[in-house]
Design a protein around this motif. Sequence first.
Motif, PDB file in Angstrom:
ATOM      1  N   ILE A  97       0.861  -1.183   0.000  1.00 44.24           N
ATOM      2  CA  ILE A  97       0.000   0.000   0.000  1.00 44.24           C
ATOM      3  C   ILE A  97       0.896   1.231   0.000  1.00 44.24           C
ATOM      4  O   ILE A  97       1.753   1.382   0.874  1.00 44.24           O
ATOM      5  N   ILE A  98       0.695   2.101  -0.982  1.00 40.60           N
ATOM      6  CA  ILE A  98       1.465   3.339  -1.100  1.00 40.60           C
ATOM      7  C   ILE A  98       0.488   4.496  -0.985  1.00 40.60           C
ATOM      8  O   ILE A  98      -0.474   4.580  -1.749  1.00 40.60           O
ATOM      9  N   LYS A  99       0.742   5.382  -0.046  1.00 35.21           N
ATOM     10  CA  LYS A  99      -0.132   6.540   0.139  1.00 35.21           C
ATOM     11  C   LYS A  99       0.192   7.556  -0.943  1.00 35.21           C
ATOM     12  O   LYS A  99       1.326   7.995  -1.087  1.00 35.21           O
ATOM     13  N   VAL A 100      -0.838   7.953  -1.689  1.00 34.71           N
ATOM     14  CA  VAL A 100      -0.647   8.837  -2.838  1.00 34.71           C
ATOM     15  C   VAL A 100      -0.899  10.291  -2.470  1.00 34.71           C
ATOM     16  O   VAL A 100      -0.164  11.179  -2.859  1.00 34.71           O
ATOM     17  N   GLY A 101      -1.924  10.551  -1.728  1.00 33.45           N
ATOM     18  CA  GLY A 101      -2.279  11.916  -1.372  1.00 33.45           C
ATOM     19  C   GLY A 101      -3.715  11.970  -0.916  1.00 33.45           C
ATOM     20  O   GLY A 101      -4.181  11.092  -0.198  1.00 33.45           O
ATOM     21  N   PHE A 102      -4.408  13.011  -1.372  1.00 35.50           N
ATOM     22  CA  PHE A 102      -5.802  13.192  -0.990  1.00 35.50           C
ATOM     23  C   PHE A 102      -6.667  13.269  -2.234  1.00 35.50           C
ATOM     24  O   PHE A 102      -6.269  13.851  -3.248  1.00 35.50           O
ATOM     25  N   ARG A 103      -7.873  12.704  -2.144  1.00 41.74           N
ATOM     26  CA  ARG A 103      -8.817  12.749  -3.260  1.00 41.74           C
ATOM     27  C   ARG A 103      -9.421  14.132  -3.345  1.00 41.74           C
ATOM     28  O   ARG A 103      -9.698  14.762  -2.328  1.00 41.74           O
ATOM     29  N   PHE A 104      -9.620  14.631  -4.551  1.00 42.95           N
ATOM     30  CA  PHE A 104     -10.085  16.005  -4.724  1.00 42.95           C
ATOM     31  C   PHE A 104     -11.514  16.224  -4.247  1.00 42.95           C
ATOM     32  O   PHE A 104     -11.835  17.259  -3.700  1.00 42.95           O
ATOM     33  N   GLY A 105     -12.392  15.253  -4.433  1.00 48.25           N
ATOM     34  CA  GLY A 105     -13.798  15.450  -4.116  1.00 48.25           C
ATOM     35  C   GLY A 105     -14.067  15.653  -2.646  1.00 48.25           C
ATOM     36  O   GLY A 105     -14.745  16.612  -2.246  1.00 48.25           O
ATOM     37  N   ASP A 106     -13.532  14.780  -1.801  1.00 48.08           N
ATOM     38  CA  ASP A 106     -13.844  14.856  -0.380  1.00 48.08           C
ATOM     39  C   ASP A 106     -12.601  14.893   0.507  1.00 48.08           C
ATOM     40  O   ASP A 106     -12.710  14.799   1.715  1.00 48.08           O
ATOM     41  N   MET A 107     -11.426  15.023  -0.074  1.00 48.18           N
ATOM     42  CA  MET A 107     -10.138  15.107   0.635  1.00 48.18           C
ATOM     43  C   MET A 107      -9.890  13.883   1.518  1.00 48.18           C
ATOM     44  O   MET A 107      -9.269  13.983   2.568  1.00 48.18           O
ATOM     45  N   SER A 108     -10.369  12.719   1.082  1.00 48.78           N
ATOM     46  CA  SER A 108     -10.067  11.496   1.821  1.00 48.78           C
ATOM     47  C   SER A 108      -8.693  10.983   1.401  1.00 48.78           C
ATOM     48  O   SER A 108      -8.215  11.277   0.308  1.00 48.78           O
ATOM     49  N   LYS A 109      -8.069  10.224   2.277  1.00 44.14           N
ATOM     50  CA  LYS A 109      -6.725   9.716   2.001  1.00 44.14           C
ATOM     51  C   LYS A 109      -6.793   8.722   0.854  1.00 44.14           C
ATOM     52  O   LYS A 109      -7.546   7.755   0.895  1.00 44.14           O
ATOM     53  N   TYR A 110      -5.980   8.946  -0.155  1.00 45.56           N
ATOM     54  CA  TYR A 110      -5.994   8.167  -1.381  1.00 45.56           C
ATOM     55  C   TYR A 110      -4.731   7.323  -1.423  1.00 45.56           C
ATOM     56  O   TYR A 110      -3.651   7.788  -1.033  1.00 45.56           O
ATOM     57  N   SER A 111      -4.846   6.090  -1.880  1.00 47.05           N
ATOM     58  CA  SER A 111      -3.675   5.232  -1.878  1.00 47.05           C
ATOM     59  C   SER A 111      -3.698   4.292  -3.081  1.00 47.05           C
ATOM     60  O   SER A 111      -4.713   4.115  -3.742  1.00 47.05           O
ATOM     61  N   LEU A 112      -2.548   3.707  -3.325  1.00 50.02           N
ATOM     62  CA  LEU A 112      -2.362   2.727  -4.381  1.00 50.02           C
ATOM     63  C   LEU A 112      -2.072   1.393  -3.706  1.00 50.02           C
ATOM     64  O   LEU A 112      -1.191   1.308  -2.854  1.00 50.02           O
ATOM     65  N   ILE A 113      -2.823   0.369  -4.066  1.00 52.47           N
ATOM     66  CA  ILE A 113      -2.534  -0.971  -3.575  1.00 52.47           C
ATOM     67  C   ILE A 113      -2.139  -1.805  -4.782  1.00 52.47           C
ATOM     68  O   ILE A 113      -2.780  -1.738  -5.831  1.00 52.47           O
ATOM     69  N   GLU A 114      -1.030  -2.539  -4.641  1.00 47.50           N
ATOM     70  CA  GLU A 114      -0.506  -3.292  -5.769  1.00 47.50           C
ATOM     71  C   GLU A 114       0.045  -4.629  -5.295  1.00 47.50           C
ATOM     72  O   GLU A 114       0.368  -4.799  -4.119  1.00 47.50           O
ATOM     73  N   LEU A 115       0.151  -5.546  -6.228  1.00 48.24           N
ATOM     74  CA  LEU A 115       0.803  -6.814  -5.943  1.00 48.24           C
ATOM     75  C   LEU A 115       2.304  -6.606  -6.039  1.00 48.24           C
ATOM     76  O   LEU A 115       2.804  -6.020  -6.999  1.00 48.24           O
ATOM     77  N   VAL A 116       3.039  -7.074  -5.054  1.00 46.47           N
ATOM     78  CA  VAL A 116       4.450  -6.733  -4.896  1.00 46.47           C
ATOM     79  C   VAL A 116       5.299  -7.234  -6.051  1.00 46.47           C
ATOM     80  O   VAL A 116       6.154  -6.514  -6.573  1.00 46.47           O
ATOM     81  N   ASP A 117       5.093  -8.441  -6.510  1.00 48.48           N
ATOM     82  CA  ASP A 117       5.985  -9.054  -7.488  1.00 48.48           C
ATOM     83  C   ASP A 117       5.764  -8.567  -8.910  1.00 48.48           C
ATOM     84  O   ASP A 117       6.506  -8.952  -9.807  1.00 48.48           O
ATOM     85  N   PHE A 118       4.784  -7.719  -9.141  1.00 45.40           N
ATOM     86  CA  PHE A 118       4.502  -7.278 -10.498  1.00 45.40           C
ATOM     87  C   PHE A 118       4.911  -5.835 -10.756  1.00 45.40           C
ATOM     88  O   PHE A 118       4.625  -5.293 -11.806  1.00 45.40           O
ATOM     89  N   ASN A 119       5.577  -5.187  -9.822  1.00 45.96           N
ATOM     90  CA  ASN A 119       6.026  -3.820 -10.015  1.00 45.96           C
ATOM     91  C   ASN A 119       7.437  -3.854 -10.582  1.00 45.96           C
ATOM     92  O   ASN A 119       8.369  -4.331  -9.943  1.00 45.96           O
ATOM     93  N   ASP A 120       7.608  -3.321 -11.809  1.00 43.14           N
ATOM     94  CA  ASP A 120       8.906  -3.358 -12.467  1.00 43.14           C
ATOM     95  C   ASP A 120       9.855  -2.301 -11.939  1.00 43.14           C
ATOM     96  O   ASP A 120      11.058  -2.404 -12.113  1.00 43.14           O
TER      97      ASP A 120
END
Length: 142
Positions: A97-120
């Motif tokens: 889980i990587i924290k990206v920032g805040f969503r523009f609509g409601d300023m909620s915490k926005y993040s990226l979730i990814e599978l570890v072995d597939f990130n180049d």
Amino acid sequence: MNHKKKNNHLSRKFGHRKSMLSNMSSSLIKKKKIFTTLAKAKALRQYIEPIITKSKINTTHSRRNIFSFLRDKIAVSELFKDSFNKVRKRSGGYTRIIKVGFRFGDMSKYSLIELVDFNDFYLVNKKNVIKSVRRSNRLKKK
């Protein structure tokens, strides 16, 4: 008291939360990374890690168990393909889980979730990495 209540309800009833997590997990398996809020990403990590662990055993029984969680034939077949061999070798911690920032609509915490072995980006060859030269070695007088 709130003992043994470890799952986040995400302000949803049981059926809605279950279908939302199964849809998000099938999307994560197909696309290898998705953007969502931080609370949903943490709930999704708890939901999908046991599913990936169960996919290490390639039997009909485990396929049917995983299908009962995901309810998506394409995601289940993707989980048992040869491209997931890297995941099968790992003993746990399949998602990041990587924290990206805040969503523009409601300023909620926005993040990226990814599978570890597939990130180049994190899988850099050691030949391309430049070693730093220690400054003290260059300044020594011979």
